[in-house]
Design an enzyme around this catalytic site. Structure first.
Site, PDB file in Angstrom:
ATOM      1  CG  ASN A  59      73.765 130.795  83.000  1.00  0.00           C
ATOM      2  OD1 ASN A  59      74.310 131.720  82.838  1.00  0.00           O
ATOM      3  ND2 ASN A  59      74.010 129.990  83.891  1.00  0.00           N
TER       4      ASN A  59
ATOM      5  CB  CYS B  21      75.633 134.094  87.231  1.00  0.00           C
ATOM      6  SG  CYS B  21      76.568 132.749  86.391  1.00  0.00           S
TER       7      CYS B  21
ATOM      8  CG  HIS C 227      71.700 134.316  86.312  1.00  0.00           C
ATOM      9  ND1 HIS C 227      72.136 134.614  85.330  1.00  0.00           N
ATOM     10  CD2 HIS C 227      72.061 133.019  86.900  1.00  0.00           C
ATOM     11  CE1 HIS C 227      73.070 133.492  85.040  1.00  0.00           C
ATOM     12  NE2 HIS C 227      72.998 132.790  85.645  1.00  0.00           N
TER      13      HIS C 227
HETATM   14  N1  ACO Z   1      72.510 114.974  78.427  1.00  0.00           N
HETATM   15  C1  ACO Z   1      72.084 113.627  78.690  1.00  0.00           C
HETATM   16  N2  ACO Z   1      72.148 113.271  79.622  1.00  0.00           N
HETATM   17  C2  ACO Z   1      73.006 114.156  80.831  1.00  0.00           C
HETATM   18  C3  ACO Z   1      73.306 115.221  80.335  1.00  0.00           C
HETATM   19  C4  ACO Z   1      73.274 115.841  79.286  1.00  0.00           C
HETATM   20  N3  ACO Z   1      73.802 117.068  78.823  1.00  0.00           N
HETATM   21  N4  ACO Z   1      74.086 115.930  81.690  1.00  0.00           N
HETATM   22  C5  ACO Z   1      73.931 114.997  82.546  1.00  0.00           C
HETATM   23  N5  ACO Z   1      73.271 113.798  82.165  1.00  0.00           N
HETATM   24  C6  ACO Z   1      72.938 112.560  82.886  1.00  0.00           C
HETATM   25  C7  ACO Z   1      73.797 112.334  84.160  1.00  0.00           C
HETATM   26  O1  ACO Z   1      75.159 111.832  83.485  1.00  0.00           O
HETATM   27  C8  ACO Z   1      72.895 111.590  85.004  1.00  0.00           C
HETATM   28  O2  ACO Z   1      73.005 110.076  84.383  1.00  0.00           O
HETATM   29  P1  ACO Z   1      72.850 109.047  85.436  1.00  0.00           P
HETATM   30  O3  ACO Z   1      71.565 109.284  86.053  1.00  0.00           O
HETATM   31  O4  ACO Z   1      72.954 107.918  84.542  1.00  0.00           O
HETATM   32  O5  ACO Z   1      73.972 109.121  86.249  1.00  0.00           O
HETATM   33  C9  ACO Z   1      71.587 112.036  84.830  1.00  0.00           C
HETATM   34  O6  ACO Z   1      71.493 112.903  83.425  1.00  0.00           O
HETATM   35  C10 ACO Z   1      71.121 113.172  85.821  1.00  0.00           C
HETATM   36  O7  ACO Z   1      71.965 113.993  86.026  1.00  0.00           O
HETATM   37  P2  ACO Z   1      71.841 114.969  87.240  1.00  0.00           P
HETATM   38  O8  ACO Z   1      73.211 115.844  87.169  1.00  0.00           O
HETATM   39  O9  ACO Z   1      71.362 114.471  88.447  1.00  0.00           O
HETATM   40  O10 ACO Z   1      70.758 115.856  86.485  1.00  0.00           O
HETATM   41  P3  ACO Z   1      69.848 117.203  87.114  1.00  0.00           P
HETATM   42  O11 ACO Z   1      68.448 116.821  87.238  1.00  0.00           O
HETATM   43  O12 ACO Z   1      70.637 117.455  88.620  1.00  0.00           O
HETATM   44  O13 ACO Z   1      70.227 118.206  86.329  1.00  0.00           O
HETATM   45  C11 ACO Z   1      71.507 120.175  85.956  1.00  0.00           C
HETATM   46  C12 ACO Z   1      71.581 118.855  86.036  1.00  0.00           C
HETATM   47  C13 ACO Z   1      70.551 120.737  84.696  1.00  0.00           C
HETATM   48  C14 ACO Z   1      72.911 120.905  85.667  1.00  0.00           C
HETATM   49  C15 ACO Z   1      70.895 120.651  87.263  1.00  0.00           C
HETATM   50  O14 ACO Z   1      71.417 120.261  88.478  1.00  0.00           O
HETATM   51  C16 ACO Z   1      70.788 122.247  87.459  1.00  0.00           C
HETATM   52  O15 ACO Z   1      70.285 123.020  86.465  1.00  0.00           O
HETATM   53  N6  ACO Z   1      71.614 122.834  88.342  1.00  0.00           N
HETATM   54  C17 ACO Z   1      71.509 124.299  88.422  1.00  0.00           C
HETATM   55  C18 ACO Z   1      72.939 124.659  87.782  1.00  0.00           C
HETATM   56  C19 ACO Z   1      72.718 125.896  87.019  1.00  0.00           C
HETATM   57  O16 ACO Z   1      71.907 126.542  86.658  1.00  0.00           O
HETATM   58  N7  ACO Z   1      74.131 126.581  87.064  1.00  0.00           N
HETATM   59  C20 ACO Z   1      74.431 127.460  86.283  1.00  0.00           C
HETATM   60  C21 ACO Z   1      75.582 128.310  86.661  1.00  0.00           C
HETATM   61  S1  ACO Z   1      75.122 128.921  88.283  1.00  0.00           S
HETATM   62  C22 ACO Z   1      74.446 130.104  87.964  1.00  0.00           C
HETATM   63  O17 ACO Z   1      74.045 130.712  87.026  1.00  0.00           O
HETATM   64  C23 ACO Z   1      73.649 130.256  89.235  1.00  0.00           C
END
Ligand code: ACO
Length: 325
Positions: free
Chosen positions: A282, A119, A252
């Site tokens: 993304n 990225c 980004h």
């Molecule tokens: N739909 C519905 N529920 C979901 C989904 C989905 N697509 N994905 C996860 N869940 C559920 C999980 O199973 C979990 O359920 P549980 O509580 O029953 O176990 C719950 O939602 C919470 O999951 P978390 O992983 O704790 O959610 P979080 O608030 O951390 O959000 C996310 C996840 C959006 C990926 C976040 O961590 C994030 O944005 N991280 C940054 C990652 C990123 O931007 N990566 C891009 C690539 S790297 C870059 O570009 C820099």
């Protein structure tokens, strides 16, 4: 006299197929994977993304974006003397996307190569092009970020497959005695390999390991927020500017919450952040030039304004480019 590199044209391309969160949720439901528009919007800010057609390669998206940037700059492909593409999803293991773009644009001879920094790929590519222009080894560079992440997603993993989209963005950089790129800042730390990676690779005619994206979302989130503030401050310090001098922050486009918290740390109002993640998802290395081109074409970004471009991605890699548009 210092030679600067200046952006003289921008362009971007999004594949025709657009899926809203509801469209994607309906497709995933057919495979027993549950998600919802509400969850995706609340956690990420994403509302829609584009996916490339089966017969499109990364070089096709990149070439479309390049044509638009050349048009905006009023140049022909033969005027370009350097092509760099930031990508992690090339058409082939080799040759590079950049050489394919060169050929598709109907030109030949100038150096053309890819940069693999996930990225941060466009920030890396722009920094290299700027350095080559400053040293006089190039005069007009075509710098592209292009990705087809839909090819490396696991559509059974709802924690990752809802986050990404396909697209391309491009800029033309030209040597100038006027600024231009003011400062750049690049970093990497390989110890974070496992929190964001595609472990599979080609091996003796087959694929060894899982060829889909794996991510520890929360670890990525924490790391991204910290390094985006650090690299922005590093570029500002190199240019003797402060956060108050930034007219537009173009981070980004991974997650609206990461972008908002970076803006807050830089004491910038949210309406000074260019946001396209809601419409594009993304798009990895394509996200910054896509956002830049969007805000140039809709008239938000004006000549003479100061822009902070910054990226973070797998590796981990991160960096920023501070420029006068
Ligand atoms: N739909 C519905 N529920 C979901 C989904 C989905 N697509 N994905 C996860 N869940 C559920 C999980 O199973 C979990 O359920 P549980 O509580 O029953 O176990 C719950 O939602 C919470 O999951 P978390 O992983 O704790 O959610 P979080 O608030 O951390 O959000 C996310 C996840 C959006 C990926 C976040 O961590 C994030 O944005 N991280 C940054 C990652 C990123 O931007 N990566 C891009 C690539 S790297 C870059 O570009 C820099």
């Amino acid at each position: 006299m210092r030679i600067y590199s200046r952006i003289i044209g921008t362009g971007s391309y999004l594949p025709e197929k657009r899926l809203t969160n509801a469209d994607l949720a309906a497709e995933l439901a057919q495979q027993g994977v549950e998600t919802s528009d509400d969850w995706i919007v609340e956690r990420t800010g994403i509302r829609a993304r584009h996916f490339a057609a089966d017969n499109q390669g990364c070089s096709d998206l990149a070439t479309e974006a390049a044509r638009k940037a050349l048009n905006a700059a009023g140049l022909a492909a033969s005027d370009i003397d350097l092509i760099i593409v930031g990508t992690s999803t090339p058409d082939m293991v080799f040759p590079s996307v950049a050489t394919m773009v060169q050929h598709k644009l109907g030109t030949a001879g100038c150096p053309a190569f890819d940069v693999q920094a996930v990225c941060s790929g466009f920030i890396y590519a722009l920094t290299i092009a700027d350095a080559m222009i400053q040293t006089g080894s190039a005069k007009r560079a075509l710098v592209i970020g292009a990705e087809i992440f839909s090819r490396i997603l696991d559509f059974k993993d709802r924690t990752t497959c809802v986050l990404f989209g396909d697209g391309a963005g491009a800029v033309i950089l030209e040597a100038s005695d006027q600024p231009g790129i003011l400062a750049t800042d690049l970093h990497a730390d390989g110890k974070y390999k496992d929190i964001l990676c595609v472990p599979g690779h080609v091996n003796r005619g087959g694929i060894l390991g899982d060829p889909v994206l794996k991510m520890d979302g929360q670890a990525v989130f924490k790391l991204a927020v910290g390094v985006l503030e650090e690299t922005a401050r590093a570029s500002l310090a190199k240019a003797n500017l402060t956060d108050a001098d930034i007219d537009w922050l173009i981070p980004h486009q991974a997650n609206i919450r990461i972008m908002q918290s970076t803006a807050k740390k830089l004491k910038m109002s949210p309406d000074k952040v260019v946001v396209t993640v809601d419409q594009h998802g993304n798009t990895s290395a394509a996200s910054i030039p896509l956002a830049l081109d969007t805000a140039v074409r809709d008239g938000r970004i004006q000549r003479g304004q100061t822009l902070m471009l910054e990226g973070v991605g797998g590796g981990f890699t991160w960096g920023s480019v501070l420029l006068r548009y």
